[in-house]
Design a protein around this motif. Structure first.
Motif, short mmCIF file in Angstrom:
data_model
loop_
_atom_site.label_atom_id
_atom_site.label_comp_id
_atom_site.label_asym_id
_atom_site.label_seq_id
_atom_site.Cartn_x
_atom_site.Cartn_y
_atom_site.Cartn_z
N ASN A 89 0.82 -1.21 0.00
CA ASN A 89 0.00 0.00 0.00
C ASN A 89 0.86 1.26 0.00
O ASN A 89 0.53 2.24 -0.69
CB ASN A 89 -0.95 0.01 1.19
CG ASN A 89 -2.06 -1.02 1.04
OD1 ASN A 89 -2.42 -1.39 -0.09
ND2 ASN A 89 -2.59 -1.49 2.14
N MET A 90 1.95 1.24 0.76
CA MET A 90 2.83 2.41 0.77
C MET A 90 3.47 2.60 -0.60
O MET A 90 3.59 3.73 -1.09
CB MET A 90 3.89 2.24 1.86
CG MET A 90 3.29 2.34 3.25
SD MET A 90 4.33 1.80 4.60
CE MET A 90 5.75 2.80 4.44
N ARG A 92 2.22 1.65 -3.51
CA ARG A 92 1.18 2.14 -4.41
C ARG A 92 0.89 3.63 -4.18
O ARG A 92 0.66 4.39 -5.13
CB ARG A 92 -0.11 1.33 -4.25
CG ARG A 92 -0.10 0.02 -5.00
CD ARG A 92 -1.48 -0.59 -5.07
NE ARG A 92 -1.88 -1.28 -3.86
CZ ARG A 92 -1.58 -2.54 -3.55
NH1 ARG A 92 -0.89 -3.27 -4.36
NH2 ARG A 92 -1.99 -3.08 -2.45
N ALA A 93 0.93 4.05 -2.93
CA ALA A 93 0.68 5.46 -2.61
C ALA A 93 1.76 6.34 -3.24
O ALA A 93 1.45 7.39 -3.83
CB ALA A 93 0.65 5.66 -1.11
N VAL A 94 3.01 5.95 -3.15
CA VAL A 94 4.10 6.73 -3.74
C VAL A 94 3.99 6.73 -5.25
O VAL A 94 4.18 7.78 -5.91
CB VAL A 94 5.47 6.19 -3.27
CG1 VAL A 94 6.61 6.80 -4.07
CG2 VAL A 94 5.66 6.43 -1.79
N ALA A 96 1.31 6.37 -7.05
CA ALA A 96 0.09 7.03 -7.50
C ALA A 96 0.20 8.56 -7.47
O ALA A 96 -0.57 9.25 -8.13
CB ALA A 96 -1.10 6.59 -6.64
N ALA A 97 1.15 9.06 -6.73
CA ALA A 97 1.30 10.51 -6.62
C ALA A 97 1.78 11.09 -7.95
O ALA A 97 2.74 10.61 -8.55
CB ALA A 97 2.28 10.86 -5.51
N GLN A 101 1.55 16.61 -7.26
CA GLN A 101 1.36 16.24 -5.85
C GLN A 101 2.70 16.04 -5.16
O GLN A 101 2.85 16.35 -3.98
CB GLN A 101 0.51 14.97 -5.74
CG GLN A 101 -0.94 15.17 -6.13
CD GLN A 101 -1.69 13.84 -6.22
OE1 GLN A 101 -1.11 12.81 -6.53
NE2 GLN A 101 -3.00 13.90 -5.97
N LYS A 102 3.68 15.51 -5.89
CA LYS A 102 5.00 15.29 -5.30
C LYS A 102 5.66 16.63 -4.94
O LYS A 102 6.37 16.73 -3.95
CB LYS A 102 5.90 14.50 -6.27
CG LYS A 102 5.53 13.04 -6.34
CD LYS A 102 6.44 12.28 -7.29
CE LYS A 102 6.00 10.82 -7.39
NZ LYS A 102 6.82 10.05 -8.31
N ILE A 109 5.67 12.65 0.91
CA ILE A 109 6.11 11.57 0.02
C ILE A 109 7.46 11.03 0.49
O ILE A 109 7.68 9.82 0.54
CB ILE A 109 6.20 12.05 -1.45
CG1 ILE A 109 4.88 12.64 -1.90
CG2 ILE A 109 6.72 10.96 -2.35
CD1 ILE A 109 3.89 11.72 -2.49
N VAL A 112 6.98 8.81 3.49
CA VAL A 112 6.47 7.48 3.13
C VAL A 112 7.60 6.64 2.53
O VAL A 112 7.75 5.46 2.86
CB VAL A 112 5.27 7.60 2.16
CG1 VAL A 112 4.86 6.23 1.64
CG2 VAL A 112 4.10 8.28 2.84
#
Length: 187
Positions: A89-90, A92-94, A96-97, A101-102, A109, A112
């Motif tokens: 999940n972590m 995927r979160a990075v 997906a940004a 957003q970054k 970011i 994470v």
């Protein structure tokens, strides 16, 4: 003649007495031999049972040592398996940004990503290594789980065409296979 007869009777009595004594000695000897044979058989039986018990104790010791080593190495596999979705999940979160957003949430970011690296370092410290196949690698059923199969031009059957999730090994055991898409024979 009477003396001769007395002498013969005496000899007969002496021979009979010696013969009886000899027979008794022979019977005692036979009894002692039987008793000695029985004691030797009992000794051999006890020796055999002792050797078997000794071997059984040695096997139990070796088995318990092996079980202890396995518990040390693989005892945390359930916890590790439960932490893998957290890592996924972590990641995927990075991924997906977006770039925008970054820029806006660079510190978040980065936090994470640092957490992910720390989790991987902790995994490594405990013998957990990632299996990170790349697109184009050959599918290995010992390390990969095919999630789907699709004909893709310019690939060979059995080539990895997509990586859905990394896999992980715990020492020499597969903790989780890498989830991949595989090319079938191109149509």
């Amino acid at each position: 003649m009477a003396d001769a007869k007395k002498e013969d009777d005496f000899l007969d009595d002496v021979d009979m007495a010696e013969a009886e004594e000899f027979a008794e000695d022979a019977m005692e000897y036979d009894d002692e031999a039987l008793e000695l044979d029985a004691l030797k058989a009992e000794r051999d039986e006890f020796k055999d049972r002792f050797m078997r018990a000794l071997a059984d104790a040695e096997n139990s010791r070796k088995r318990s040592d092996r079980d202890r080593r396995e518990a040390e190495q693989y005892g945390g596999s359930k916890l590790a398996r439960d932490l893998l979705p957290v890592y996924d999940n972590m990641k995927r979160a990075v991924e997906a940004a977006t770039d925008e957003q970054k820029e806006v949430s660079a510190a978040l970011i980065e936090g994470v990503e640092l957490t992910m690296r720390e989790l991987l370092n902790t995994f490594k410290k405990h013998g957990i290594e990632p299996i990170s196949p790349q697109v184009g690698d050959k599918f290995d059923p010992q390390l990969h789980q095919a999630m789907f199969e699709a004909p893709v031009p310019d690939t060979k059957a059995g080539d990895i065409i997509q990586v859905a999730a990394e896999g992980f090994m715990l020492y020499d055991r597969l903790l989780r296979p890498a989830q991949v898409g595989v090319s079938s024979t191109p149509g």
